[in-house]
Design an enzyme around this catalytic site. Structure first.
Site, short mmCIF file in Angstrom:
data_model
loop_
_atom_site.label_atom_id
_atom_site.label_comp_id
_atom_site.label_asym_id
_atom_site.label_seq_id
_atom_site.Cartn_x
_atom_site.Cartn_y
_atom_site.Cartn_z
N ASP A 1 2.12 -0.06 12.01
CA ASP A 1 2.03 -1.34 12.70
C ASP A 1 3.31 -2.17 12.66
OD1 ASP A 1 1.94 -1.86 9.98
OD2 ASP A 1 0.35 -3.35 10.11
N ASP B 1 4.83 -4.73 6.27
CA ASP B 1 5.22 -6.08 6.69
C ASP B 1 5.25 -7.08 5.53
OD1 ASP B 1 2.48 -6.01 6.39
OD2 ASP B 1 2.05 -7.28 8.11
N GLY C 1 0.82 -1.21 0.00
CA GLY C 1 0.00 0.00 0.00
C GLY C 1 0.85 1.25 0.00
N THR D 1 4.19 2.82 5.64
CA THR D 1 2.82 2.32 5.75
C THR D 1 2.03 3.25 6.65
OG1 THR D 1 1.42 0.56 6.67
CG2 THR D 1 3.65 0.73 7.55
N ARG E 1 -6.02 -1.62 9.01
CA ARG E 1 -5.92 -3.08 8.95
C ARG E 1 -6.40 -3.73 10.24
NH1 ARG E 1 -0.40 -5.19 6.61
NH2 ARG E 1 -1.57 -7.13 6.72
N ASP F 1 -0.38 2.46 8.46
CA ASP F 1 -0.93 1.74 9.61
C ASP F 1 -0.10 1.87 10.87
OD1 ASP F 1 -2.91 0.81 7.87
OD2 ASP F 1 -1.72 -0.95 7.32
N ARG G 1 1.17 -5.28 -5.24
CA ARG G 1 1.44 -6.50 -4.51
C ARG G 1 1.82 -7.56 -5.55
NH1 ARG G 1 -0.28 -4.68 0.32
NH2 ARG G 1 -2.09 -3.30 0.32
#
Length: 347
Positions: free
Chosen positions: A142, A115, A19, A138, A184, A140, A84
């Site tokens: 995360d 990730d 992303g 990212t 996510r 996120d 991706r």
């Protein structure tokens, strides 16, 4: 930036994967400028790992010159495009990637992504012996071991701006809105945006269990009904994506069926990925790009660049993707305390 020792690195491959995140272009620029300082060539591969595994990979890569990265620091998205790549989950794809890197005499590979992108780097280790470094890009936030990832600050800011506008309409009509945010399976965006927007409710993985859906629905209905009786104003619920079965639309439907509460669902979606990166992401991306090149020169490999307490550090790739990073307890407690205080005021 001091050149501590002579390096044998002559050519770096660079790609963006997964992303997109605001600030990726700033990171690309930083890597190219830092590499140029050491007379290292940077080859940009397009469309993520697809640029490495494409049978016609010659057309999927080109040298990244100073002119190419001039004037991109403020741009959202990524000039290298992103995607991706399913082939990177297969031995055939990994071998193709390794062959491409060898054919182009690449000494080191730098990947800007999350990730999944770093899992690709880990898998590639068995097929290619060059140096590999990840830069966390990212929204996120995360990835473990880094306080922030590139794009997170801008995504939060975008969410805040959007909900501030929603609040204007909600106030004008005294309406209830349920706003669904990306992230996510973690609530970093949700909690930061929810608190900054003074949302009446923040629902995320850290304070909601899917097994308690029925009781949470009743609690929400009671609190919304009480709030509407005691004050004439808007009411905003911020929820994380992938949290409530069926998302914001289904939560709105259930509140209507159970308590005759009319809610307007609003899913921000990919609007959070785009836009010009704010200063924090531009600066973070620049620092990380420089740190990545310096790490390669120092002989580092199989690591992710990380920011810890405003300083650049490194963490192994396998540690970076363990998903142990949690939302700050102070944020969660702050929201709970505000919610409790609001409820007391309404009584």
């Amino acid at each position: 930036m001091n050149n501590k020792k002579t390096t044998s690195i002559k050519r770096i491959a660079l790609l963006t994967s997964g992303g997109d995140a605001p600030g990726m272009n700033a990171a690309i620029r930083s890597v190219v400028l830092a590499a140029h300082h050491y007379h290292i060539e940077v080859i940009g591969f397009y469309h993520g790992y697809n640029g490495l595994v494409c049978e016609e990979h010659i057309a999927m890569a080109e040298p990244l010159t100073l002119l190419k990265v001039n004037g991109i620091i403020h741009l959202g998205g990524t000039i290298l495009k992103s995607a991706r790549c399913q082939l990177m989950h297969e031995a055939k794809g990994l071998q193709l990637a390794a062959d491409t890197l060898n054919d182009k005499n690449i000494d080191a590979l730098v990947v800007i992504g999350g990730d999944g992108s770093f899992s690709g780097l880990l898998a590639l280790q068995a097929y290619w012996s060059g140096q590999m470094i990840g830069i966390p890009g990212t929204i996120d936030n995360d990835l473990d071991g880094t306080d922030y990832t590139i794009g997170f600050a801008t995504a939060v800011n975008t969410g805040i701006e959007a909900i501030d506008k929603i609040r204007d309409t909600a106030d004008a009509f005294e309406r209830i809105f349920i706003v669904e945010l990306m992230g996510r399976h973690c609530g970093h965006i949700t909690f930061n945006v929810g608190i900054a927007c003074a949302a009446e409710q923040v629902l995320s993985f850290e304070n909601f269990n899917a097994n308690e859906q029925s009781s949470k629905l009743q609690q929400l209905a009671t609190e919304i009904t009480t709030a509407k009786k005691n004050r004439h104003s808007s009411y905003i619920i911020v929820i994380a994506e992938n949290l409530w079965p069926g998302g914001a639309v289904e939560l709105a439907r259930q509140l209507h069926l159970q308590a005759d509460i009319e809610c307007t669902p609003c899913i921000l979606g990919h609007i959070q990925r785009g836009g010009s990166p704010i200063a924090k992401d531009r600066i973070l991306a620049t620092k990380m790009g420089v740190a990545a090149v310096q790490a390669l020169i120092d002989g580092e490999s199989n690591i992710m660049v990380a920011e810890q307490n405003n300083a650049m550090n490194f963490i192994t790739l396998d540690e970076a993707i363990k998903h142990k990073k949690v939302v700050s307890k102070q944020l969660i407690d702050a929201q709970q305390n505000i919610l409790a205080l609001t409820a007391q005021t309404q009584c």
